[in-house]
Design an enzyme around this catalytic site. Structure first.
Site, PDB file in Angstrom:
ATOM      1  N   LEU A 160       0.832  -1.266  -0.017  1.00  0.00           N
ATOM      2  CA  LEU A 160       0.270  -0.065  -0.091  1.00  0.00           C
ATOM      3  C   LEU A 160       0.966   1.115  -0.034  1.00  0.00           C
ATOM      4  CD1 LEU A 160      -2.701  -1.033   2.388  1.00  0.00           C
ATOM      5  CD2 LEU A 160      -2.553  -1.743   0.179  1.00  0.00           C
ATOM      6  N   ASP A 161       1.178   1.912  -1.247  1.00  0.00           N
ATOM      7  CA  ASP A 161       1.979   2.918  -1.322  1.00  0.00           C
ATOM      8  C   ASP A 161       1.261   4.383  -0.744  1.00  0.00           C
ATOM      9  OD1 ASP A 161       4.151   4.309  -2.787  1.00  0.00           O
ATOM     10  OD2 ASP A 161       2.679   5.234  -3.729  1.00  0.00           O
ATOM     11  N   ALA A 162       2.357   4.816  -0.097  1.00  0.00           N
ATOM     12  CA  ALA A 162       2.102   6.315   0.476  1.00  0.00           C
ATOM     13  C   ALA A 162       0.511   6.178   1.276  1.00  0.00           C
ATOM     14  CB  ALA A 162       1.932   7.361  -0.577  1.00  0.00           C
ATOM     15  N   ILE A 163       0.533   5.176   1.937  1.00  0.00           N
ATOM     16  CA  ILE A 163      -1.067   4.920   2.628  1.00  0.00           C
ATOM     17  C   ILE A 163      -1.173   5.832   3.625  1.00  0.00           C
ATOM     18  CG2 ILE A 163      -0.209   3.123   4.340  1.00  0.00           C
ATOM     19  CD1 ILE A 163      -3.511   2.854   2.125  1.00  0.00           C
TER      20      ILE A 163
END
Length: 576
Positions: free
Chosen positions: A233-236
């Site tokens: 989960l990128d830059a969540i």
């Protein structure tokens, strides 16, 4: 259809917390339909949790290119022939159509960029390797159909994005980059401003929209159906926005991640969620939730700069003290460890650990080694170093040293990665012994390109086959060490870790697996000096008289006076 009642109760409670009772229950009905649609239709996972055999290779889909095959096919062929089953997992960095940020401004979440391959190629990779997909779900490309439909006034997309008033006060908002938070756009109804945390091409998504939330949830499930075992989960941390707050790590964000975990576990048990939050440690580990309900893994962001600092200074004190301070993880969580990545080496995670002077020394050495430094806006008109943009081997190399010495130093750093608690993630350019790609920076104008070089397979293979070449020296030894690691249950991601304070120049941990009864003592000399390690202290810690060094395949008596560690020497000591 049978649902796990406990999971269903958690999902509805979290949805009601985020969206209120009425809207939350409405979304819950949609979630139930989603689960019904997909349950039993995904490929079963090879195992439910990770173990010592899980080692992740991190790579772009087109890092290795050839004329004969497309990049994903080339990657698959190269790994099968050169790596085999020594590494069992591959993180393919965003392989979707994109418009900027080397893949992290996604144009279409459910398509494969035709320049790297197609879904069939991804499926073929998943036959031999456990795959990690990126879920770049904080933002989407300004050229995506979603955003173009929004600009055209399509009513189905009007609540997909976060509109904002430029006259409001945004001073409390945490900013990862020194760029404007709001971007002016021309909408069918006139000029509007939308929230753009990272760049004007990366338009933040609005999770207050139930339609958007359900669409993203469906995308995550489809990733699993396409063969993803891990979802990054990128830059969540920036997911939920609210004025007069920091708009990072808000409780709504945590609850949404918890819903994602429960939905994916109900549909495809064994799916592993990894949160990517390049922030100080306390905030980072908050994504473990209660140890059972949120992320399965979090990126161990302090490890890259602290390891770099240890070898640059020849002193492992900060690294050791930090490792000693880590709280135990639960049986259902662990760290995702890495040293190098497609991004640079983040400095925020060492706030409060390294002094400003120590950080500045690292900045200066990276610049001396032809790297770059990115800065963040502090919100008060000042800026501070945010990220070191440099290849990890180049960062650790000293021009005055022989190649053998630079290789030994670099591999010693990688052995720390392989030794500490968690799952190791190895960037492909570290495995291949790459150096700074200055041409890449010149071509793109972006500092991060320094560690994103595209390699011609024929030339790469030739260099790997050349005796004494930098690539062969690193690749062959690194693979050998990985293979040794995967055979030892003491390196299970949840095996206990105890830090030994033997000498400031030595990083040492004892890894112990209670279930198997196996223990390995790790000794890493981070300095260019020979270090005599007090064997009495080691014997007292491990409780045995004779040990076998897995690296040199030699037996050592701990009854002798000292263990002599050569500069950058590493030992993995196991009871003989």
């Amino acid at each position: 259809m049978n649902f796990n009642k406990e999971k269903m109760n958690k999902i509805i409670n979290n949805l009601e917390f985020v969206y209120g009772e009425e809207k939350g229950r409405r979304i819950f009905e949609s979630v139930q339909h989603l689960i019904e649609s997909y349950k039993g239709k995904t490929k079963p996972k090879s195992k439910q949790w990770v173990d010592e055999k899980d080692v992740m290779l991190i790579t772009y889909g087109d890092t290795i290119k050839s004329e004969e095959k497309n990049p994903l096919q080339t990657l698959n062929s190269f790994l099968k022939e050169r790596v085999g089953d020594t590494i069992n997992s591959v993180h393919i960095l965003p392989f979707y159509p994109f418009t900027s940020d080397d893949g992290f401004s996604v144009q279409d979440y459910l398509k494969v960029n035709p320049e790297v391959g197609n879904w069939e190629d991804v499926h073929e990779l998943s036959e031999q390797f456990d795959l990690m997909f990126d879920a770049v779900i904080n933002h989407i490309s300004s050229k995506s159909d979603w955003f173009l439909n929004y600009l055209e006034g399509d009513p189905d997309y009007q609540d997909y994005f976060v509109e904002a008033d430029p006259d409001e006060d945004y001073s409390s908002i945490v900013r990862p980059r020194a760029l404007p938070l709001l971007t002016k756009v021309e909408h069918a109804q006139g000029t509007k401003y939308v929230w753009t945390t990272f760049s004007e091409d990366q338009i933040d998504l609005n999770y207050e929209s139930e339609k958007l939330f359900m669409e993203v949830l469906d995308i995550l499930v489809q990733y699993v159906k396409h063969g993803a075992r891990y979802l990054r989960l990128d830059a969540i941390g920036f997911l939920w926005k609210r004025l007069n707050t920091s708009s990072i790590h808000l409780e709504e964000t945590h609850r949404i991640v918890q819903v994602m975990r429960d939905v994916l576990e109900e549909i495809s048990p064994g799916t592993i969620i990894i949160t990517e939050t390049n922030v100080p440690h306390k905030d980072n580990i908050s994504y473990f939730g209660d140890g059972t309900n949120e992320a399965h893994m979090v990126y161990q962001f302090p490890l890259p700069p602290l390891t770099l600092n240890a070898f640059m200074s020849g002193n492992a004190k900060h690294l050791s003290e930090w490792a000693d301070s880590l709280e135990p993880t639960s049986d259902h969580t662990t760290f995702f460890n890495f040293l190098a990545s497609h991004d640079g080496i983040g400095l925020r995670p060492v706030e409060g650990i390294l002094t400003e002077e120590e950080v500045q020394k690292m900045v200066d050495q990276v610049k001396d080694n032809h790297g770059y430094v990115s800065y963040k806006d502090n919100g008060d008109g000042t800026q501070s170093p945010y990220e070191l943009n440099v290849n990890y081997l180049s960062a650790l190399s000293k021009p005055e040293d022989e190649t053998d010495q630079n290789v030994a130093r670099f591999l010693a750093a990688q052995m720390i990665l392989l030794s500490v608690k968690g799952v190791p993630g190895i960037y492909i350019h570290s495995l291949l012994g790459s150096l700074n790609d200055q041409e890449g920076v010149d071509e793109t104008g972006r500092y991060r390109s320094i560690n994103r070089e595209k390699l011609n397979r024929d030339r790469l293979e030739s260099e790997l086959d050349e005796d004494g070449s930098l690539r062969s020296m690193i690749f062959d030894t690194y693979l050998n060490r990985i293979e040794k690691r995967t055979q030892e249950s003491a390196f299970h991601p949840n095996a206990e870790q105890e830090v030994l304070f033997l000498d400031d120049r030595v990083f040492s941990v004892i890894r112990s697996n209670e279930k198997s009864g196996e223990t390995i003592t790790v000794l890493v000399n981070v300095s260019d000096q020979q270090v005599d390690v007090d064997t009495e202290a080691v014997q007292k810690a491990v409780g045995v008289e004779n040990v076998h060094d897995l690296i040199t395949e030699s037996t050592i008596s701990l009854q002798s006076s000292n263990i002599e560690l050569a500069p950058y020497q590493v030992m993995w000591l196991k009871e003989a």
